[in-house]
Structure formats: structure tokens, C-alpha cells
Scaffold this motif. Structure first.
Motif: not given
Ligand SMILES: [Zn+2]
Length: 323
Positions: A52, A55, A139-140
Motif C-alpha cells: 500500500h 505506509e 504494513h502500517s
Molecule cells: Zn496496508
């Protein structure tokens, strides 16, 4: 054994960094990869960041890990893709790709004949992820998302695989380990689990932040994971695990019922109970209000920080310790 992905090769005891062009139909993207082929045999570990946009912690940590890892110290192979989705990472900085408005983490294992993001998912899945003996996707919390750090994984119908995956998730050393009750859906770690690969999602940081201490937290977790897998020796430099990992289960998620402005009463980290009002979505034109109630009891693990929301925008995800 030689480690080969596309035109990139790394012989045993060598590290290769480069990019591979991937044809998405309407455009071609360059996917960066670091291939670390250890001097001893061992498992192949695949790490992806930048699935994504917005992130940043996973992208930073994956890039640093690719720079630091020395093949002489590695047993097995480590394949690192720090920017798995360049259009979303560099252009949109959002979960959805600016190429086609598709969230790639809803379409794995992808489709070679599909739209640009489905094609990218298919390339990543077939060439990078499917060859893993263990897989971690970094992810974040995104630019408008608050989040408590956690590790996620999915249960399958294979108890032996689930036990290995749970141990992998715990090895990261984060306080919260969230399991999903099945491996359905288009998340990369879910699709990998369906192939029989122990696969985890590691969420670190929030609000599109990129503090060095967040990257440090994630790198420590990745070193613990690599040690657990026998890939690196006991890391000497990682911080001790402060709070032992505990299993949590998702209990509910809330999406916006309308277009409007989101005014939360409960925020990430708060305990909520089923039926409790956790906020309102206000129509800026006429001031009318949609009350948002929690579908479950638990703690909000991630939530919407942004003011403006569209129908279906995720406002809060709620979980509880499972024991
Ligand atoms: Zn993500």
C-alpha cells in the motif's frame, strides 16, 4: 542453489539488488528486489513492503534490512521486495492504486489477464510470494489511519500449518497477535496461507509517520522472526520484548454509512462495547447526522483519523484477547 527471480540471480553466498520490469498492460512498472542467497542451506523467507502507499515504515525497514543482511551470516534465502506496488507507493500514497483505483491487497493471487493491479498481484504472487517457505508482508496505519502495532495471520483448515504460522507471528515479538478465522479474501498473506505457506501481516506505525524508532521496532521484529526460522544467529542488538505476545481475535469492523464528516467519540486504543455510539457522520450540507455504533465489544485496533469519508470507508476495527 542459485536464487533466481526474473532476470535477477544470486549464487550461494551472494547478494543481488536490482529491479524487474513488470508489464501491467497500460504501463510497465519496475519492481525493486533484494536477493540474499545465504552461505548455508535453509528456508526461503519472502518479505514485502509497500503493498500500500502511505505506509512508510515497512518500506524503510525492508530497504534497510536488504542493505544490512550479509549472505555470509544467512542460512537459506531472503527475498525482499521493499516497494511491491510502485504506483500506489510513489503516486497515490494511498491503499488504492492510482492506475485503476484497486486495492491490491484485495485481489491476490491476482489475474494475469486482468486490470493493471490484478496483473501486478499475479506477478508478485507467482514470482515472489509463491516460492516462500515463510512470508511476511509489512504494513502500517496509512496517512489517515490510527493503529496499534500488531501481527496478523489467518487460520486455515490445516492445524499443523496454523501452528507454524502462529509461532511465526509470535516470533516477531509484538504485544498483539491477531488471527482471522479463515484464509479467505484477497490479502497477500491470506492467499499465501491458502498455498500452505506460513504467512503473516506485520502492522507498524500510523498516520503515514516514518519515525526511525518505528523502523527500529520493525527491524527488531524481523530479526527475531529470521532467528526463529534459523536464518540468522541470535540477534545481539535487538531490544528485549517488553510485553509477551498475546493472541487476539477480530470481533467487528465498522464502515461509514454515508458520505460526510467523521466525528469519532471513541478512538484507536479505546475499549468499546457492543451497541455503544462510537461517533457520527455529519452531512456538511444539511447537518443531518448518522450515528455509528460499535457492532462488538473489544478494543479499537485501528481507525479512521480523516475527517471526510465516503460510504464503506473503514472507521474502526475492533478486537479482543482470545484467552
Ligand atoms: Zn496496508
Amino acid at each position: 542453489m542459485t536464487l533466481t527471480i526474473g532476470a535477477l540471480r544470486a549464487e550461494p553466498g551472494r547478494k543481488t539488488r536490482g529491479t524487474i520490469p513488470v508489464d501491467l498492460g497500460i504501463t510497465t512498472v519496475e519492481i525493486p528486489l533484494v536477493l540474499v542467497n545465504g552461505s548455508r542451506p535453509g528456508p526461503r523467507v519472502v518479505i514485502t513492503g509497500g503493498v500500500h502507499g502511505g505506509e512508510f515504515v515497512g518500506v524503510d525497514a525492508a530497504t534497510r534490512l536488504g542493505g544490512i543482511l550479509d549472505p555470509d551470516d544467512v542460512g537459506g534465502q531472503v527475498v525482499i521486495c521493499p516497494v511491491a506496488n510502485p504506483p500506489a507507493v510513489y503516486d497515490g500514497r494511498l491503499g488504492k492504486s492510482p492506475l485503476d483505483d484497486v486495492n491490491i491487497n484485495r485481489v491476490f493471487p491476482g489475474d494475469r489477464e486482468g486490470g493493471p493491479t490484478e496483473r501486478l498481484a499475479a506477478w508478485l504472487f507467482e514470482n515472489v510470494i509463491a516460492g516462500a517457505d515463510a512470508y511476511a508482508d509489512l504494513h502500517s496505519g496509512g496517512i489517515d489511519e490510527t493503529l496499534l502495532d500488531f501481527v496478523g495471520y489467518r487460520l486455515t483448515s490445516d492445524a499443523e500449518l496454523d501452528a507454524r504460522t502462529r509461532a511465526l507471528a509470535h516470533s516477531v515479538g509484538y504485544e498483539r497477535v491477531l488471527f482471522g478465522r479463515n484464509a479467505e479474501g484477497g490479502n497477500s498473506h491470506a492467499a499465501a496461507a491458502r498455498l500452505g505457506i506460513p504467512a503473516i501481516l506485520v502492522e507498524t506505525g500510523r498516520l503515514g509517520e516514518r519515525h526511525p524508532e518505528q523502523t527500529r521496532t520493525l527491524l527488531d521484529g524481523l530479526y527475531r522472526m529470521l532467528h526463529h526460522l534459523g536464518v540468522v544467529a541470535e540477534p545481539q542488538h535487538t531490544a528485549p520484548v517488553a510485553v509477551p505476545p498475546r493472541d487476539w481475535v477480530w470481533t467487528g469492523s465498522v464502515v461509514s454509512p454515508a458520505t460526510g464528516l467523521w466525528y469519532p467519540d471513541a478512538v484507536t486504543g479505546d475499549e468499546v462495547s457492543e451497541g455503544q455510539t462510537i461517533g457520527r457522520v455529519i452531512d456538511p450540507a444539511d447537518g443531518s447526522e448518522h450515528k455509528v455504533t460499535s457492532p462488538a465489544t473489544g478494543r479499537i485496533l485501528y481507525g479512521m483519523n480523516g475527517l471526510t469519508v465516503a460510504p464503506g470507508a473503514e472507521l474502526a476495527a475492533i478486537a479482543q484477547p482470545s484467552d
